[in-house]
Design a protein around this motif. Structure first.
Motif, PDB file in Angstrom:
ATOM      1  N   LYS A   1      -6.880   9.489   7.896  1.00 29.03           N
ATOM      2  CA  LYS A   1      -7.006   9.619   6.444  1.00 29.03           C
ATOM      3  C   LYS A   1      -6.856   8.278   5.750  1.00 29.03           C
ATOM      4  CE  LYS A   1      -5.633  14.466   5.926  1.00 29.03           C
ATOM      5  NZ  LYS A   1      -4.615  15.412   5.410  1.00 29.03           N
ATOM      6  N   ASP A   2      -5.882   7.486   6.202  1.00 28.35           N
ATOM      7  CA  ASP A   2      -5.680   6.160   5.610  1.00 28.35           C
ATOM      8  C   ASP A   2      -6.928   5.302   5.774  1.00 28.35           C
ATOM      9  OD1 ASP A   2      -3.134   6.826   4.863  1.00 28.35           O
ATOM     10  OD2 ASP A   2      -2.157   5.870   6.594  1.00 28.35           O
ATOM     11  N   GLN A   3      -7.526   5.332   6.970  1.00 26.75           N
ATOM     12  CA  GLN A   3      -8.720   4.547   7.217  1.00 26.75           C
ATOM     13  C   GLN A   3      -9.894   5.024   6.366  1.00 26.75           C
ATOM     14  OE1 GLN A   3      -9.384   1.785   9.158  1.00 26.75           O
ATOM     15  NE2 GLN A   3      -7.166   1.656   9.213  1.00 26.75           N
TER      16      GLN A   3
ATOM     17  N   LEU B   1      -9.749   6.526   3.443  1.00 25.53           N
ATOM     18  CA  LEU B   1      -9.506   6.128   2.056  1.00 25.53           C
ATOM     19  C   LEU B   1      -9.875   4.672   1.827  1.00 25.53           C
ATOM     20  CD1 LEU B   1      -6.085   7.899   1.361  1.00 25.53           C
ATOM     21  CD2 LEU B   1      -8.311   8.471   0.366  1.00 25.53           C
ATOM     22  N   ILE B   2      -9.524   3.830   2.807  1.00 22.27           N
ATOM     23  CA  ILE B   2      -9.887   2.415   2.703  1.00 22.27           C
ATOM     24  C   ILE B   2     -11.399   2.261   2.677  1.00 22.27           C
ATOM     25  CG2 ILE B   2      -9.854   0.210   3.936  1.00 22.27           C
ATOM     26  CD1 ILE B   2      -7.068   0.995   4.987  1.00 22.27           C
TER      27      ILE B   2
ATOM     28  N   GLU C   1      -3.677  -0.491  11.507  1.00 27.24           N
ATOM     29  CA  GLU C   1      -3.166  -1.156  10.313  1.00 27.24           C
ATOM     30  C   GLU C   1      -2.394  -2.424  10.671  1.00 27.24           C
ATOM     31  OE1 GLU C   1      -2.757   1.997  11.179  1.00 27.24           O
ATOM     32  OE2 GLU C   1      -2.399   3.310   9.466  1.00 27.24           O
TER      33      GLU C   1
ATOM     34  N   LEU D   1       5.513  -0.329   8.206  1.00 22.26           N
ATOM     35  CA  LEU D   1       4.831   0.943   8.388  1.00 22.26           C
ATOM     36  C   LEU D   1       5.843   1.972   8.863  1.00 22.26           C
ATOM     37  CD1 LEU D   1       1.643  -0.297  10.256  1.00 22.26           C
ATOM     38  CD2 LEU D   1       1.830   0.303   7.850  1.00 22.26           C
TER      39      LEU D   1
ATOM     40  N   SER E   1      -3.019  11.411   9.929  1.00 17.94           N
ATOM     41  CA  SER E   1      -2.587  10.547   8.828  1.00 17.94           C
ATOM     42  C   SER E   1      -3.267   9.187   8.902  1.00 17.94           C
ATOM     43  CB  SER E   1      -1.065  10.365   8.880  1.00 17.94           C
ATOM     44  OG  SER E   1      -0.639   9.437   7.904  1.00 17.94           O
ATOM     45  N   GLU E   2      -3.327   8.615  10.100  1.00 18.60           N
ATOM     46  CA  GLU E   2      -3.966   7.307  10.264  1.00 18.60           C
ATOM     47  C   GLU E   2      -5.460   7.390   9.952  1.00 18.60           C
ATOM     48  OE1 GLU E   2      -3.106   5.861  14.148  1.00 18.60           O
ATOM     49  OE2 GLU E   2      -1.005   5.421  13.696  1.00 18.60           O
TER      50      GLU E   2
ATOM     51  N   ASP F   1      -9.727  -2.224  11.792  1.00 16.42           N
ATOM     52  CA  ASP F   1     -10.298  -1.539  10.627  1.00 16.42           C
ATOM     53  C   ASP F   1     -11.448  -0.682  11.131  1.00 16.42           C
ATOM     54  OD1 ASP F   1     -11.539  -0.707   8.309  1.00 16.42           O
ATOM     55  OD2 ASP F   1     -11.355  -2.632   7.291  1.00 16.42           O
TER      56      ASP F   1
END
Length: 554
Positions: A253-255, A257-258, A488, A512, A250-251, A423
């Motif tokens: 994927k979030d990165q 997407l950013i 994050e 979070l 999940s983490e 990041d």
């Protein structure tokens, strides 16, 4: 230029990656770290293989007794190459993967070691050290970020700190090898020692075939199946439904997407308003590590003990104790860094080192006398042989300084810098730049120190004591705590300008999900996706059956 460079390497890089994917893999994170941090061991080998010989007759005679400036350049040529290697590493690591960068590290190191061991003059020795340095620059930049990307969050500090442990282990091993070979009369002593440096290069070269690619890098290339498989093997023995695996994916994927929603990154991105503060701080973390004066103790320890009245084998034996302390005291730091935190270790270490730098300067300043007939032009003072207490006090300060560095800044700097970016989009380029700052400062110190000893002798240590005071202040006001925090959260701290001294207790203003909540959410999504896929396959099967019946009727 970089895109043209990438196009040239794309074919061979794909072939190498395909080959590496087919070799058997070991997914134990500690084994993976042991392989990748061989790059640190290389740096340690280089320090010892130079420091053990610069005071010997065989080295001085063969290379025509290099003066302070020339010896400074010979020693500093390796970190000069490492500076360029660290900068170049991101142009290989980002498009082609972490493993290929580690292979480049091994290749340059072995070529450089071969050139050094066959040196016919100073120029060839310098060229060989620069080539080896390029390899170390690749490894030091990539190995730490690779470990941070692969390791579970709970042991991220331990895995990151293994790089520094590998450095200290390399220093100790190579020093004893060099000490034994130093008993050989003539140039064979240093030639064999420099040739032996090829061994860790071979270990890394073949070891890379046994380790997986970084899952975060694979995800950035769209290879999600491989990324999820590697995360599950590393963190949960292959269980893709394990909470820690779901959270990690999940983490990632979030990165991603950013990253996809942002502009392409370059070194210029690091100096934009959003990232300039963390870039400045991370680079200074690496610069301060050098300005502690540790590499003065490592590269030129023979000179220090000459000032303390130790010569010949007595000097080398006294030096070896320091290398043992450096290795042994790094081990507890690997466990403490994830329990105490990064800031307390950095601040405590700065105070400890400052005390013993000033102590060493005070003892030498009070008790050393001019040494007009010194066998080495760099060493101009010496504690008289009858003043044993002063000699022992100076050596004790050197030992205790090394204990302070090894247990704090040695490990913690690499860990903190790898985490500090918050990041993943800029982490590799940022880490390359910060590592390059470390190496260019390493070069400056290695270059300056012999001249400093020759010109101001014991006052050199006062300069580094003052630097320790400066870094203490900077850590307190500017280094946020990163222990146990997600990327994050670290990013939020930088964005909100959270005071560094409040960062340990800070809670994110944009909450979070907890690990448990995130795991449940991901588990549900996983199951829903599975049901959707099953339903899709079922419907496709029904439609295929209907089509078959229609064809039969026709």
């Amino acid at each position: 230029m970089s895109s043209k460079f990438e196009r040239i390497l794309t074919g061979p890089a794909l072939a190498i990656n395909n080959f590496l994917d087919k070799t058997p893999k070991i997914y134990n994170v500690y084994f993976v770290a042991c392989i990748s941090t061989i790059a640190g061991m290389m740096f340690g080998f280089d320090i010892s293989s130079m420091s053990a010989f610069i005071g010997t007759d065989s080295y001085m005679n063969y290379f025509d007794s290099p003066g302070a400036d020339m010896q400074g350049f010979i020693t500093s040529s390796m970190p000069l190459g490492s500076f360029f290697g660290a900068i170049l590493s991101s142009f290989v690591s980002e498009p082609f993967g972490r493993r290929i960068s580690l292979l480049a590290c091994a290749f340059f190191w072995m070529v450089g070691a071969a050139v050094q061991s066959s040196s016919q003059n100073r120029a060839q020795l310098i060229i060989g050290r620069i080539i080896s340095g390029v390899g170390v620059g690749f490894g030091s930049s990539v190995a730490t970020i690779y470990g941070a990307e692969l390791a579970p969050r709970k042991v991220r500090g331990f895995i990151g700190g293994m790089f520094q442990f590998a450095v200290t282990l390399g220093i100790m091993i190579m020093f004893y090898i060099s000490y034994g070979l130093g008993q050989i009369n003539g140039q064979a002593s240093f030639r064999i020692a420099w040739g032996i440096q090829i061994v860790p290069g071979l270990l890394l070269f073949f070891g890379v075939m046994l380790i997986p690619e970084s899952p975060r890098w694979l995800a950035k290339q769209g290879q999600w199946e491989k990324a999820e498989f590697i995360v599950s093997k590393v963190q949960a023995k292959g269980d893709r439904e394990a909470p820690e695996v779901l959270i990690e994916i999940s983490e990632i994927k979030d990165q991603i997407l950013i990253e996809e929603s942002a502009k392409s990154t370059s070194y210029a991105t690091l100096f934009t308003k959003k990232y300039i503060k963390r870039t400045f701080t991370a680079c200074f973390a690496q610069i301060w590590q050098q300005l502690t004066g540790m590499n003065v103790m490592m590269y030129y320890i023979v000179y220090l003990f000459m000032m303390a009245g130790k010569t010949g084998n007595t000097n080398l034996v006294a030096s070896s104790i320091q290398y043992v302390l450096n290795t042994v005291c790094t081990i507890p730091a690997l466990f403490v860094v994830d329990r105490i935190g990064r800031r307390p270790l950095l601040m405590g270490g700065a105070i400890f080192m400052m005390i013993f730098q000033f102590g060493l300067a005070g003892i030498l300043g009070a008790h050393a006398v001019p040494w007009p007939d010194s066998p080495n032009p760099t060493v101009t003072i010496k504690i008289p042989e009858d003043n044993k207490s002063a000699s022992h006090g100076a050596i004790a300060c050197a030992y205790l300084f090394v204990v302070g560095f090894a247990s704090t800044w040695g490990v913690t700097t690499w860990v903190w810098v790898a985490e500090a970016w918050g990041d993943n989009r800029i982490a590799q380029r940022g880490n390359s730049l910060a590592t390059a700052a470390n190496w260019i400062m390493n070069f400056a110190i290695a270059m300056y120190t012999p001249s400093g000893f020759k010109s101001i002798s014991w006052k050199t240590y006062i300069i580094y004591g003052v630097f320790c005071l400066c870094m203490l202040i900077h850590v307190y006001v500017g280094f946020p705590e990163t222990r146990g925090k997600r990327l994050e959260e670290i990013g939020q701290m930088w964005d909100e300008n959270v005071p560094a001294w409040r960062s340990a207790s800070w809670q994110p203003t944009v909450p979070l999900a907890s690990d448990a909540e995130l795991a449940r959410k991901m588990s549900v999504e996983h199951k829903e996706n599975g049901l959707i896929e099953q339903d899709t396959h079922s419907k496709e099967g029904d439609l295929m059956g209907q089509d078959t019946q229609s064809e039969e009727k026709v």
